[in-house]
Design an enzyme around this catalytic site. Structure first.
Site, PDB file in Angstrom:
ATOM      1  N   HIS A 193      18.572   2.626  13.583  1.00 51.53           N
ATOM      2  CA  HIS A 193      19.821   2.155  12.974  1.00 51.53           C
ATOM      3  C   HIS A 193      20.810   1.619  14.007  1.00 51.53           C
ATOM      4  O   HIS A 193      21.512   0.650  13.782  1.00 51.53           O
ATOM      5  CB  HIS A 193      20.451   3.280  12.136  1.00 51.53           C
ATOM      6  CG  HIS A 193      19.848   3.337  10.776  1.00 51.53           C
ATOM      7  ND1 HIS A 193      19.769   4.488  10.033  1.00 51.53           N
ATOM      8  CD2 HIS A 193      19.284   2.368  10.029  1.00 51.53           C
ATOM      9  CE1 HIS A 193      19.180   4.211   8.880  1.00 51.53           C
ATOM     10  NE2 HIS A 193      18.877   2.941   8.864  1.00 51.53           N
ATOM     11  N   ARG A 300      11.080  -8.170   2.559  1.00 54.00           N
ATOM     12  CA  ARG A 300      10.665  -6.768   2.681  1.00 54.00           C
ATOM     13  C   ARG A 300      11.580  -5.942   1.783  1.00 54.00           C
ATOM     14  O   ARG A 300      12.802  -6.080   1.873  1.00 54.00           O
ATOM     15  CB  ARG A 300      10.777  -6.289   4.122  1.00 54.00           C
ATOM     16  CG  ARG A 300       9.812  -6.974   5.092  1.00 54.00           C
ATOM     17  CD  ARG A 300       9.898  -6.334   6.474  1.00 54.00           C
ATOM     18  NE  ARG A 300       8.858  -6.787   7.374  1.00 54.00           N
ATOM     19  CZ  ARG A 300       9.048  -7.728   8.321  1.00 54.00           C
ATOM     20  NH1 ARG A 300      10.220  -8.321   8.456  1.00 54.00           N
ATOM     21  NH2 ARG A 300       8.053  -8.069   9.124  1.00 54.00           N
ATOM     22  N   ARG A 336       7.646  -8.952  -1.351  1.00 59.07           N
ATOM     23  CA  ARG A 336       6.554  -8.022  -1.037  1.00 59.07           C
ATOM     24  C   ARG A 336       6.857  -6.682  -1.680  1.00 59.07           C
ATOM     25  O   ARG A 336       7.945  -6.137  -1.515  1.00 59.07           O
ATOM     26  CB  ARG A 336       6.420  -7.835   0.469  1.00 59.07           C
ATOM     27  CG  ARG A 336       5.292  -6.857   0.792  1.00 59.07           C
ATOM     28  CD  ARG A 336       5.098  -6.671   2.258  1.00 59.07           C
ATOM     29  NE  ARG A 336       6.161  -5.899   2.856  1.00 59.07           N
ATOM     30  CZ  ARG A 336       6.244  -5.645   4.162  1.00 59.07           C
ATOM     31  NH1 ARG A 336       5.335  -6.136   4.982  1.00 59.07           N
ATOM     32  NH2 ARG A 336       7.224  -4.919   4.643  1.00 59.07           N
ATOM     33  N   GLU A 435      -3.968  -8.463   6.032  1.00 59.89           N
ATOM     34  CA  GLU A 435      -3.554  -7.791   7.269  1.00 59.89           C
ATOM     35  C   GLU A 435      -4.562  -6.762   7.756  1.00 59.89           C
ATOM     36  O   GLU A 435      -4.250  -5.969   8.646  1.00 59.89           O
ATOM     37  CB  GLU A 435      -2.139  -7.225   7.168  1.00 59.89           C
ATOM     38  CG  GLU A 435      -1.753  -6.567   5.890  1.00 59.89           C
ATOM     39  CD  GLU A 435      -0.240  -6.276   5.791  1.00 59.89           C
ATOM     40  OE1 GLU A 435       0.522  -6.570   6.727  1.00 59.89           O
ATOM     41  OE2 GLU A 435       0.157  -5.715   4.770  1.00 59.89           O
ATOM     42  N   ASN A 458       1.110  -9.145  12.249  1.00 62.52           N
ATOM     43  CA  ASN A 458       1.561  -7.936  12.967  1.00 62.52           C
ATOM     44  C   ASN A 458       0.562  -6.806  12.746  1.00 62.52           C
ATOM     45  O   ASN A 458       0.175  -6.096  13.670  1.00 62.52           O
ATOM     46  CB  ASN A 458       2.934  -7.479  12.477  1.00 62.52           C
ATOM     47  CG  ASN A 458       3.988  -8.544  12.648  1.00 62.52           C
ATOM     48  OD1 ASN A 458       3.780  -9.495  13.379  1.00 62.52           O
ATOM     49  ND2 ASN A 458       5.114  -8.389  11.983  1.00 62.52           N
ATOM     50  N   ASP A 459       0.164  -6.658  11.485  1.00 65.16           N
ATOM     51  CA  ASP A 459      -0.811  -5.605  11.194  1.00 65.16           C
ATOM     52  C   ASP A 459      -2.237  -6.042  11.473  1.00 65.16           C
ATOM     53  O   ASP A 459      -3.047  -5.252  11.947  1.00 65.16           O
ATOM     54  CB  ASP A 459      -0.690  -5.157   9.735  1.00 65.16           C
ATOM     55  CG  ASP A 459       0.391  -4.104   9.574  1.00 65.16           C
ATOM     56  OD1 ASP A 459       0.408  -3.163  10.380  1.00 65.16           O
ATOM     57  OD2 ASP A 459       1.221  -4.225   8.666  1.00 65.16           O
ATOM     58  N   ARG A 469       0.807  -0.844  16.975  1.00 65.24           N
ATOM     59  CA  ARG A 469       1.827  -1.859  17.257  1.00 65.24           C
ATOM     60  C   ARG A 469       3.155  -1.254  17.692  1.00 65.24           C
ATOM     61  O   ARG A 469       4.034  -1.948  18.172  1.00 65.24           O
ATOM     62  CB  ARG A 469       2.023  -2.758  16.028  1.00 65.24           C
ATOM     63  CG  ARG A 469       2.578  -2.028  14.835  1.00 65.24           C
ATOM     64  CD  ARG A 469       2.494  -2.845  13.564  1.00 65.24           C
ATOM     65  NE  ARG A 469       3.777  -3.448  13.220  1.00 65.24           N
ATOM     66  CZ  ARG A 469       4.033  -4.031  12.052  1.00 65.24           C
ATOM     67  NH1 ARG A 469       3.094  -4.085  11.109  1.00 65.24           N
ATOM     68  NH2 ARG A 469       5.201  -4.546  11.796  1.00 65.24           N
ATOM     69  N   CYS A 506       3.170 -14.846   8.067  1.00 72.70           N
ATOM     70  CA  CYS A 506       4.524 -14.297   8.118  1.00 72.70           C
ATOM     71  C   CYS A 506       4.664 -13.239   9.213  1.00 72.70           C
ATOM     72  O   CYS A 506       5.695 -12.588   9.308  1.00 72.70           O
ATOM     73  CB  CYS A 506       4.930 -13.740   6.762  1.00 72.70           C
ATOM     74  SG  CYS A 506       3.905 -12.381   6.209  1.00 72.70           S
TER      75      CYS A 506
HETATM   76  C1  PEP Z   1       2.745  -8.103   9.179  1.00 70.87           C
HETATM   77  O1  PEP Z   1       2.087  -7.061   9.194  1.00 70.87           O
HETATM   78  O2  PEP Z   1       2.468  -9.096   9.874  1.00 70.87           O
HETATM   79  C2  PEP Z   1       3.944  -8.227   8.333  1.00 70.87           C
HETATM   80  C3  PEP Z   1       4.545  -9.382   8.203  1.00 70.87           C
HETATM   81  O3  PEP Z   1       4.416  -7.118   7.729  1.00 70.87           O
HETATM   82  P1  PEP Z   1       5.208  -5.937   8.478  1.00 70.87           P
HETATM   83  O4  PEP Z   1       5.597  -6.420   9.827  1.00 70.87           O
HETATM   84  O5  PEP Z   1       6.375  -5.633   7.594  1.00 70.87           O
HETATM   85  O6  PEP Z   1       4.179  -4.843   8.491  1.00 70.87           O
HETATM   86 MG    MG Z   2       2.338  -5.596   7.647  1.00 69.46          MG
END
Ligand code: PEP
Ligand code: MG
Length: 591
Positions: A193, A300, A336, A435, A458-459, A469, A506
């Site tokens: 935060h 999100r 999402r 993902e 990202n995932d 990550r 994304c």
């Molecule tokens: C991802 O996993 O790339 C993604 C966009 O979702 P988050 O970063 O919220 O897991």
């Molecule tokens: Mg993700």
């Protein structure tokens, strides 16, 4: 000698200045018992301080709302809830009455117990919330001990770079960006935060530096780069020169980006790119619109549940989704569904401890098990479809069955809405985030049941490479340009094209120039980037030629190592974009 520390970028900006080490934290509380006759007086004193702390927290919340906005101010709500939480209050009172402990000792004990329980989950989102708890703990304990709270920044003379083990939201929100040049901490994540507040205040910050508060000294010179997540202590002349040049280059770059901010996201050879925004909070929708996003590529929705003591109402969600749809009358708004678990734990779900939360009860798995949470969200999204091109995106799908089950639930909720006389648009789109390698390998089957794919790199990177990550120590292994990731991207894009559905990306990689170049080279023309990166991404896209990107992407697909892939991309991008503004950025540590 200069000392270089790499952590995670939490708020952009490049600064230099003297260090001020902030020793903020929970005080040592002496073990003190009280005579039997004073017990009730001590209980009353505890309640008195609790009331005082509530008043103080409300003041900070109000000041935050005035300074930064109501959404930011909500950060203090969990603290207020905790001050009335029975587990906290009854437990402390019990220790005063039964063990005749001083209020300070009893409160300290109770908090230690609760922290131990929450810490066992070992995941960052809970640890972030523990940091909020610590904020409150410090306030209450110093008051009970009759001592002034540490962290008074009022007495600082010249502007400084704050170095601390961790910070708290209430300390951060009081910081004046004119006097606090930057923040560097051992702990914390981008989603802490206090880091969210630092971003709102535009104070460059780097988190996850492990031991910087132990090695830094007051007055020592520091260079802090919030763009790449690096801190240099005691820089030498060469570091200072690099800093100076980089600062000049970044300024120029910002000017160049500004010049293209009103233009379309179209490549030099005329390929239009759908450049949308990732947003985490409803207030960011407007910022994305102002930055010229073509829509929302990833909304999100966890803000609706994390840090709350009860489930969100359908109406509140509907209003948030509707507001987003109305902000983009001509663009898609991809919502999402809840991505809970992993590193996001709402208090009311009472999720049990898991050994590997990222491999655990997460995202679509939670939603399909908790229909009491999921159905209202689906209804709220369906109702928002009458206000624009609102799409539904499901996270962490592995299996066709999951998509089919959601479609079944959507059918049922459509019936409910019809009975209630609530309108919705029946032609809405349902898609998934790709993902996991499972989804990538099963893309052909999944495409039969989806209206679009969005690749959550990202995932996807984390699951493909088996690299957490959120682990700062593994950041060097976390790389979206690993050949295995590049080949999956290629495969997913090919399948989507064959099935005639849209494919976008994304994950953070879309906001990186090398990443965007590779994706265009793989014929992915829809990118969704964090809203602050929109202008920069647009500028970069306008410098690229798809034909050239395709050539380099073909080479990258045949490259044997991550380094070779990166070299191919640098070779291609380097001729059109001066990468010096980004140096270090393609290590792409994502939290
Ligand atoms: C991802 O996993 O790339 C993604 C966009 O979702 P988050 O970063 O919220 O897991
Ligand atoms: Mg993700």
């Amino acid at each position: 000698m200069a000392m270089v520390r790499d952590g995670f970028p939490a708020a952009e900006g490049l600064v230099t200045g003297p260090v001020h080490v902030l020793r903020w934290g929970v005080p040592e509380v002496p073990h003190q018992t009280i005579p039997e006759g004073q017990v009730e007086e001590e209980v009353a004193r505890f309640h008195e301080v609790r009331e005082w702390a509530k008043g103080r927290t409300r003041e900070v919340r109000k000041a935050t709302a005035e300074r930064l906005g109501t959404m930011e101010a909500r950060i203090f709500e969990p603290q207020l809830l905790m001050l009335d939480d029975q587990e906290v209050v009854d437990g402390t009172v019990r220790y005063i009455r039964e063990n005749r402990l001083s209020a300070a000792r009893a409160f300290d004990w109770r908090m230690l117990e609760l922290q131990a329980i929450w810490m066992r989950t070992g995941n960052p989102m809970v640890l972030d919330r523990l940091n909020d708890l610590e904020d409150l703990q410090v306030r209450v304990l110093y008051r009970l001990l009759g001592q002034p709270e540490p962290g008074d920044l009022g007495a600082l003379g010249e502007p400084v770079v704050i170095v601390a083990r961790n910070l708290s939201p209430s300390l951060t929100v009081q910081m004046d960006p004119e006097r606090i040049l930057g923040i560097a901490t051992d702990e914390g994540t981008r989603t802490s935060h206090w880091a969210i507040l630092a971003r709102s205040l535009a104070i460059p910050s780097v988190v996850g530096l492990v031991d910087i508060s132990r090695v830094a000294r007051d007055g020592q010179e520091a260079i802090l780069d919030g763009r790449v997540g690096r801190v240099v202590l005691d820089p030498d002349d060469r570091d200072r020169e690099t800093y100076r040049q980089r600062k000049v280059r970044l300024k120029e770059w910002e000017r160049e980006v500004e010049l293209t901010s009103k233009l379309d996201a179209v490549t030099k050879d005329g390929h239009p790119v759908a450049l949308r925004a990732n947003v985490d909070l409803p207030a960011e929708v407007e910022k994305a619109r102002q930055q010229g996003a073509e829509g929302i590529g990833l909304f999100r929705t966890e803000f609706l549940v994390v840090g709350r003591s009860s489930m969100p109402e359908e109406e509140e969600q509907y209003q948030a989704y509707r507001q987003a749809a109305e902000a983009f009358p001509d663009g898609a708004v991809v919502i999402r569904t809840y991505d809970l678990g992993g590193d996001k734990f709402p208090m009311f779900l009472q999720m049990t401890r898991e050994e590997n939360p990222f491999l655990g009860w997460r995202a679509i798995r939670v939603c399909l098990d908790r229909l009491d949470l999921f159905r209202p969200q689906l209804r709220a999204i369906l109702r928002a479809t009458v206000h624009g091109d609102v799409r539904i995106m499901l996270p962490l799908v592995n299996d066709v069955e999951e998509v089919l089950r959601v479609r079944e639930l959507l059918g049922e909720e459509e019936e409910t809405l019809k009975k209630q006389g609530q309108p919705f648009y029946s032609g809405y789109k349902v898609g998934i985030l790709i993902e996991t390698p499972a989804a990538a390998l099963d893309a052909v089957e999944l495409a039969r049941h989806c209206d679009f794919f969005s690749i959550g790199t990202n995932d996807l990177v984390q699951y493909t490479l088996a690299v957490d990550r959120t682990n700062a120590q593994l950041a060097r292994f976390y790389n979206p340009f690993h050949p295995s990731v590049v080949r999956q991207l290629h495969q997913i894009a090919r399948v989507a094209r064959g099935a005639g559905i849209e494919v976008s990306v994304c994950g953070e990689m879309a906001a990186n120039p090398l990443g965007a170049y590779l994706l265009l080279g793989l014929d992915i023309y829809s990118l969704s980037v964090p809203w602050p990166s929109l202008a920069e991404s647009r500028k970069v896209i306008r410098e690229f030629r798809v034909e050239e990107a395709r050539t380099q992407a073909r080479k990258a697909l045949a490259a044997p190592t991550t380094r070779d892939v990166t070299d191919c991309l640098v070779e291609g991008v380097g001729s059109s974009v001066d990468l010096s503004a980004f140096s270090g950025r393609w290590s792409l540590s994502v939290q």
